[in-house]
Enzyme design. Structure first.
Site, PDB file in Angstrom:
ATOM      1  N   ASN A 147       0.876  -1.168   0.000  1.00  0.00           N
ATOM      2  CA  ASN A 147       0.000   0.000   0.000  1.00  0.00           C
ATOM      3  C   ASN A 147       0.918   1.224   0.000  1.00  0.00           C
ATOM      4  OD1 ASN A 147      -1.805   2.039   0.443  1.00  0.00           O
ATOM      5  ND2 ASN A 147      -2.706   1.151   2.297  1.00  0.00           N
ATOM      6  N   ARG A 156      -2.706  -1.970  -3.361  1.00  0.00           N
ATOM      7  CA  ARG A 156      -3.962  -1.243  -3.136  1.00  0.00           C
ATOM      8  C   ARG A 156      -3.933   0.006  -4.020  1.00  0.00           C
ATOM      9  NH1 ARG A 156      -5.265   3.072   1.371  1.00  0.00           N
ATOM     10  NH2 ARG A 156      -7.479   3.294   0.988  1.00  0.00           N
ATOM     11  N   HIS A 195     -12.961   2.561   0.464  1.00  0.00           N
ATOM     12  CA  HIS A 195     -12.931   1.471   1.458  1.00  0.00           C
ATOM     13  C   HIS A 195     -13.647   0.216   0.941  1.00  0.00           C
ATOM     14  CE1 HIS A 195     -12.936   4.876   4.691  1.00  0.00           C
ATOM     15  NE2 HIS A 195     -11.679   4.508   4.462  1.00  0.00           N
ATOM     16  N   ARG A 236     -11.649  15.327   8.479  1.00  0.00           N
ATOM     17  CA  ARG A 236     -12.466  15.699   7.299  1.00  0.00           C
ATOM     18  C   ARG A 236     -13.881  16.073   7.736  1.00  0.00           C
ATOM     19  NH1 ARG A 236     -11.122  10.329   3.940  1.00  0.00           N
ATOM     20  NH2 ARG A 236      -9.130  10.125   4.993  1.00  0.00           N
ATOM     21  N   GLU A 266      -8.068  -5.730   4.828  1.00  0.00           N
ATOM     22  CA  GLU A 266      -7.958  -5.361   3.409  1.00  0.00           C
ATOM     23  C   GLU A 266      -6.763  -6.043   2.750  1.00  0.00           C
ATOM     24  OE1 GLU A 266      -9.196  -0.825   3.241  1.00  0.00           O
ATOM     25  OE2 GLU A 266      -8.536  -1.406   5.219  1.00  0.00           O
TER      26      GLU A 266
END
Ligand code: AMP
Length: 401
Positions: free
Chosen positions: A7, A91, A180, A241, A385
């Protein structure tokens, strides 16, 4: 077969190596501060203590070489030589509407990922650096890319279109993509296994709440709506965020505060959310502590976070006309019993009832936290993941042989 999962971020690179015959992770680790002074490599082999090394790592090719050195190191390594690695899985955050599933990397795929740089300027260029760094170190190894957006490619048009002039979709691909996806896919499948029913028969709301946070309505194993949008800014309130807000606020604030596009982007992505409201932290552990001590800003941040989470859960139950299971995952979802409790206690209209004792249990295993009387199953499922990326990589590379 051994698969290395990577990743790659702009200044970091996380990795995990799997033996796919048993689906076990042999080692994991990360390189941080790439391109800065004092880069850090943390290597966590399964058989011994983690090692940390500080050195100068100026770019991703060197980072991958250092990772390979650690993986093959006589003491802390987990393989004898690089040749033991059969494939690398990456990823990739944004697949746009070009990539609806994972694919083996070739020139066309690289051009596709590059053509999406505008849609994911912080992520896709970094992923390409990761792919090129692997090419430079292991020229002939098959590489696979797994997209965060792919699971959401099943969303119907009514869920992914924004109510703005259609020409913006045609010209600039402005639409909801969602993120996601690998996690929502994984936890919905594990939820079905845990409650012993086929995923095709279930309506599930998956809550991936970590530093970034998104909810997905998963109907019959497919994503039918998700809270993140064209970018990972939309939806829930997150660590830094803003999540949803009236879009007219953006030009208003730009005008009043004389902000540039970059400044307003930075405000919404890096200086909003829990951090802005609490005035002190983006970390839910500290927000919860502040709330428990009666600190008013932390309390407001906590209440806003939970309130939005509940509103989204409710709207996805309405979108699917029902719900069989609600599942919590990622940093906050897996670890915060308080967030789960506060979120579920006002879902009584759905017949949700969680067991306070089960909710308190800490475990790395998927588990139910609802009572036998609850009309909706509530679960905590640790996400994985990396394993999903390793599985897709293994499958595609084996099929291509
Ligand atoms: P992730 O992005 O999935 O790695 O999640 C990271 C976030 O999880 C951190 O920023 C924390 O806010 C949150 N987190 C981790 N452990 C806990 C905990 N015990 N209670 C509340 N939040 C937690």
């Amino acid at each position: 077969m051994k698969v290395l999962v990577i990743n790659a971020g702009s200044s970091s690179l996380k990795y995990q190596i799997y033996d796919m015959t048993t689906e076990t992770a042999l080692a994991a680790g990360r390189v941080e501060r790439i391109g800065m002074d004092s880069s850090i490599l943390v290597h966590e082999p399964h058989h011994t203590d983690e090692v940390t090394e500080v050195s100068e790592i100026l770019e991703h090719t060197t980072a991958v070489r250092k990772v390979l050195d650690k993986l093959t190191d006589p003491e802390v390594g987990v393989i004898k030589s690089i040749e033991e690695i059969d494939a690398v899985g990456h990823r990739v955050v944004q697949g746009g509407d070009l990539f609806k599933e994972s694919v083996i990397v070739d020139a066309k795929v690289k051009a596709g990922i590059t053509s999406l740089f505008d849609l994911a300027p912080l992520h896709n260029p970094a992923h390409m650096m990761g792919i090129r760094a692997v090419e430079a170190n292991m020229p002939n190894i098959p590489q696979v890319v797994v997209f965060d957006t792919a699971f959401h490619s099943t969303m119907p048009e009514k869920a992914y279109m924004y109510a703005i002039p259609k020409v913006l979709y045609k010209k600039h691909k402005v639409r909801r993509y969602g993120f996601h996806g690998t996690s929502h896919d994984y936890v919905s499948k594990v939820t079905a296994e845990t409650i012993g029913r086929p995923v095709e028969d279930l309506k599930i709301v998956t809550c991936h709440i970590g530093n970034g946070a998104s909810l997905t309505a998963v109907e019959g194993g497919k994503s039918v709506d998700t809270s993140m949008g064209m970018t990972p800014l939309e939806g829930l309130m997150m660590g830094t965020r803003s999540g949803d807000l009236d879009p007219a606020i953006v030009p208003f604030v730009m005008m009043k505060e004389d902000l540039t596009v970059n400044e307003v982007n930075s405000m919404l992505n890096k200086h909003s959310g829990l951090l802005a409201i609490s005035g002190s932290s983006s970390d839910m552990r500290e927000i919860t502590e502040g709330m428990e001590q009666g600190e008013p800003n932390a309390t407001l941040a906590f209440e806003m976070y939970v309130y939005r989470l509940r509103k989204y859960i409710g709207s996805y139950v309405a979108a699917m006309d029902g719900v069989d299971a609600i599942v919590f995952t990622a940093g906050v979802g897996e670890n915060s019993a308080v967030i789960r409790q506060h979120t579920c206690e006002k879902l009584t209209f759905l017949g949700v009832e969680i067991d306070p004792e089960l909710n308190k249990i800490r475990s790395k295993e998927p588990r139910r936290i609802s009572t036998p009387n609850s009309k909706v199953e509530v679960l905590v499922v640790p996400t994985n993941e990396e394993l999903m990326i390793a599985r897709d990589t293994y499958r595609l590379v084996t099929e291509a042989k």
